[in-house]
Design an enzyme around this catalytic site. Structure first.
Site, PDB file in Angstrom:
ATOM      1  N   HIS A 225      -7.952  -5.065  -0.326  1.00 34.32           N
ATOM      2  CA  HIS A 225      -6.843  -4.371  -0.318  1.00 34.32           C
ATOM      3  C   HIS A 225      -5.849  -4.892   1.121  1.00 34.32           C
ATOM      4  O   HIS A 225      -4.650  -4.973   1.112  1.00 34.32           O
ATOM      5  CB  HIS A 225      -6.905  -3.030   0.195  1.00 34.32           C
ATOM      6  CG  HIS A 225      -5.934  -1.999   0.523  1.00 34.32           C
ATOM      7  ND1 HIS A 225      -4.976  -1.845  -0.730  1.00 34.32           N
ATOM      8  CD2 HIS A 225      -5.199  -1.429   1.158  1.00 34.32           C
ATOM      9  CE1 HIS A 225      -3.949  -1.276  -0.298  1.00 34.32           C
ATOM     10  NE2 HIS A 225      -4.227  -0.845   0.775  1.00 34.32           N
ATOM     11  N   ASP A 226      -6.568  -5.483   2.226  1.00 37.48           N
ATOM     12  CA  ASP A 226      -5.958  -5.919   3.332  1.00 37.48           C
ATOM     13  C   ASP A 226      -5.344  -7.212   3.043  1.00 37.48           C
ATOM     14  O   ASP A 226      -4.435  -7.584   4.147  1.00 37.48           O
ATOM     15  CB  ASP A 226      -6.850  -6.313   4.424  1.00 37.48           C
ATOM     16  CG  ASP A 226      -7.098  -5.282   5.750  1.00 37.48           C
ATOM     17  OD1 ASP A 226      -6.092  -4.338   5.519  1.00 37.48           O
ATOM     18  OD2 ASP A 226      -7.931  -5.407   6.309  1.00 37.48           O
TER      19      ASP A 226
ATOM     20  N   SER B 151       0.797  -1.259   0.086  1.00 39.27           N
ATOM     21  CA  SER B 151       0.073   0.091  -0.113  1.00 39.27           C
ATOM     22  C   SER B 151       0.888   1.302   0.014  1.00 39.27           C
ATOM     23  O   SER B 151       1.922   1.444  -0.843  1.00 39.27           O
ATOM     24  CB  SER B 151      -0.981  -0.070   1.105  1.00 39.27           C
ATOM     25  OG  SER B 151      -1.813   0.950   1.190  1.00 39.27           O
TER      26      SER B 151
ATOM     27  N   ARG C  45     -11.832   5.841  10.745  1.00 36.79           N
ATOM     28  CA  ARG C  45     -11.199   4.208  10.521  1.00 36.79           C
ATOM     29  C   ARG C  45     -12.089   3.375  10.076  1.00 36.79           C
ATOM     30  O   ARG C  45     -12.063   2.697   9.188  1.00 36.79           O
ATOM     31  CB  ARG C  45     -10.672   3.985  11.888  1.00 36.79           C
ATOM     32  CG  ARG C  45     -10.070   2.431  11.892  1.00 36.79           C
ATOM     33  CD  ARG C  45      -8.949   2.347  10.799  1.00 36.79           C
ATOM     34  NE  ARG C  45      -8.317   1.282  11.204  1.00 36.79           N
ATOM     35  CZ  ARG C  45      -7.149   0.700  10.740  1.00 36.79           C
ATOM     36  NH1 ARG C  45      -6.562   1.454   9.981  1.00 36.79           N
ATOM     37  NH2 ARG C  45      -6.484  -0.554  10.988  1.00 36.79           N
TER      38      ARG C  45
ATOM     39  N   ASP D  10      -9.000  -6.387  -4.517  1.00 30.90           N
ATOM     40  CA  ASP D  10      -8.381  -5.055  -4.066  1.00 30.90           C
ATOM     41  C   ASP D  10      -8.984  -3.928  -4.868  1.00 30.90           C
ATOM     42  O   ASP D  10      -8.575  -4.031  -6.036  1.00 30.90           O
ATOM     43  CB  ASP D  10      -6.989  -5.078  -4.129  1.00 30.90           C
ATOM     44  CG  ASP D  10      -6.567  -3.522  -3.409  1.00 30.90           C
ATOM     45  OD1 ASP D  10      -7.090  -2.778  -3.045  1.00 30.90           O
ATOM     46  OD2 ASP D  10      -5.083  -3.435  -2.964  1.00 30.90           O
TER      47      ASP D  10
END
Lengths: 201, 375
Positions: free
Chosen positions: B352-353, B154, B224, B319
């Site tokens: 994405h994680d 990232s 968040r 992602d």
């Protein structure tokens, strides 16, 4: 005799390497584990491979070659015009649906291209069909129900397609099942055909 | 006794630099500090060093655990350790907290010598090239002329890419994972909603909440929660939560009813409990500003023309924050320059994680690439 074994397995590699020079760049489509690119790197060429299969991509990374995971059926959109001296498609054209598209794309991103494919008109293949069975041979090593091949064509068919597309055939080598060069009756005695092609005009 | 594959107990160290550092924003820090951790042993030639760059909420604690808290594993512990893909038996691995961070490196909570108060919102906006310059000073500190590899996912991957452009002689390999060559309008939009959530929290006090003895936890929590949505994939959310409901749901009210609400609120609360709101603003701004092609008229290939590193670029199928197509932009620019690059698109449900997950194939690819890096 590792080299002899290697050559027996992929006799087209020596033909392909013979058409290339040190310091040239090459894009190998369907590069597998990167065997051809390793051979060419040993001869001073700079190479990149395109491969879809995750296991082969991993093996290519292990082999230390440049491999780009991508599906050829989606074309070569990411690559610039004239990006490479050579673009290679070895024993893969017969597995692709978008035949004309990939040939055109190869000659867009490459100065010239090399295509190798099993010749369906090889005499043993003709015999098999005459005897009522689909051919299985050194260069067509699959049963009809598990073959990755989707296009079945002969050298004459390929040459006629090239003519129709305005593609120039610059060189041709034809091999038999043992990997020996065929010097006559190519479309009858040749099991594997290797063509060097370029843009017409 | 550490478990096999773990670097074991670790501790963060700090180094103070007294040579000034000038940021892209024009502000100069006369004296500044970085905190870091290291794993493995630097060889005599100092040729086996790996820099790990962190993403938005990361820090220097990348692997192992503090001796007094064995549960606090580093954020990339599954990737780094003896026998792991980034093998500390071969490599000397450095994790660092970037400037502007909130884990000990000079940042918004540090006292500004000019005022005697925490910097707060006055801390200069830091950029990815600023971080590369600071990390280079850390390399100097260790006597490392060139990193064997700079690695990051990232925003960390963006730093790895920037390294190869800004200091090409000092990085031999770059592993650019789940990254993009620049943010899209949609990426920036998400970041700005997150920032607005923080800035409009009454407890933010224009970024000087420290002196009010408070923290903008509501805004940070919302930021968040929003960010977390972009780290997951639709498929994964559907599978993990679907429309599953909490006990007592169906009251036609606004309390937590669906499991996804509960999960996001929990993640938001957890994060807001410890992260610094000003750091969050700075990290998202560094993302927004990242565009190494901008000084080259938007031509990424031109930006990369002077690079001499070899690259592994990795993306993940689900992602959507930095999609595989964004990684392909980097790959295409590298191939155009005839740079050495491999690109792997990992099939993963984790969005994405995924770059943080312990995926067998993903780790095998990184391990294979790392194994070919000479030390």
């Amino acid at each position: 005799m590792t080299h002899a074994l290697h050559t027996l397995r992929r006799p087209d590699f020596d033909v392909i390497a013979g058409w290339m020079k040190a310091d040239e760049s090459v894009l190998d489509l369907g590069c597998g584990e990167g065997e051809l690119l390793q051979l060419l790197a040993g001869r001073g060429l700079r190479g990149w491979g395109v491969e879809r299969d995750p296991g082969r991509v991993l093996a290519a990374v292990e082999n230390g070659i440049n491999v780009i995971q991508s599906d050829l059926e989606a074309g070569l959109a990411g690559f610039e015009d004239d990006a490479f001296d050579h673009v290679v498609l070895s024993r893969t054209l017969q597995t692709m649906r978008h035949t004309q598209q990939i040939l055109a794309e190869m000659l867009r991103v490459g100065r010239e291209a090399v295509v190798s494919f099993p010749n369906f008109a090889y005499w043993k293949n003709r015999m098999a069909v005459l005897n009522g069975r689909m051919p299985v041979s050194e260069d067509l090593p699959y049963q009809w129900y598990d073959t990755p091949n989707v296009r079945f064509f002969t050298m004459l068919d390929f040459e006629s397609l090239c003519a129709g597309m305005g593609v120039v055939i610059r060189d041709r080598q034809v091999l038999d099942e043992r990997g020996e060069c065929v010097t006559e009756e190519h479309n009858f005695l040749g099991s594997l055909a290797v063509y060097r092609i370029g843009r017409g005009g | 006794m550490a478990e096999p594959g773990s670097v074991g107990p670790v501790e963060s160290r700090s180094v103070v630099f007294t040579t000034p550092l000038t940021f892209a924003a024009g502000v100069t820090l006369p004296e500044w500090q970085l905190v870091y951790e290291t794993y493995g042993t630097l060889n005599a030639e100092r040729s086996n060093a790996i820099l790990i760059c962190h993403a938005l909420s990361g820090h220097q604690h990348v692997a192992g655990y503090p001796a007094d808290n064995p549960k606090n594993l580093g954020w990339w512990d599954n990737m780094i350790g003896p026998g792991k893909p980034i093998d500390t038996d071969r490599f000397f691995v450095v994790g660092v907290n970037n400037l502007g961070g909130c884990h000990g490196s000079t940042g918004p909570a540090t006292i500004n010598p000019a005022t005697g108060q925490p910097w707060g919102a006055d801390f200069p906006v830091v950029t990815v090239p600023d971080w590369v310059q600071a990390q280079a000073r850390l390399a100097d500190h260790f006597g490392i002329d060139a990193w064997a590899a700079v690695v990051g996912g990232s925003l960390g991957g963006m730093q790895a890419l920037q390294w190869t452009i800004d200091l090409p002689a000092r990085v031999r390999h770059a592993l650019v994972i789940a990254a993009a060559p620049k943010l899209t309008a949609e990426n920036i939009a998400f970041n700005d909603v997150a920032r607005q959530a923080i800035i409009t929290d009454p407890e933010f006090h224009g970024g000087h909440f420290y002196r009010h003895g408070t923290r903008p936890t509501r805004g940070l929590r919302l930021a968040r929660m929003l960010g977390h949505i972009t780290y997951l994939s639709d498929d994964q959310m559907a599978e993990k939560f679907g429309r599953k409901k909490r006990p007592g749901a169906g009251s036609y009210g606004f309390d937590v009813e669906f499991e996804i609400e509960s999960y996001l609120r929990y993640q938001g609360d957890k994060f807001a409990g410890w992260f610094d709101a000003n750091t969050y603003l700075l990290m998202t701004k560094a993302l927004d500003y990242f565009d190494p092609a901008e000084p080259f008229g938007g031509d990424l290939a031109a930006a990369l023309a002077g690079a001499s590193a070899k690259y592994l670029v990795v993306s993940f199928t689900t992602d959507w924050r930095f999609s595989p197509a964004r990684s392909r932009e980097i790959v295409n620019a590298l191939v155009k320059n005839h740079k050495d690059v491999s690109y792997v698109e990992i099939t993963s449900p984790h969005g994405h994680d995924a770059f943080l997950m312990d995926d067998h194939y993903y780790h095998a690819v990184v391990a294979a690439y790392m194994a070919n890096i000479p030390t």
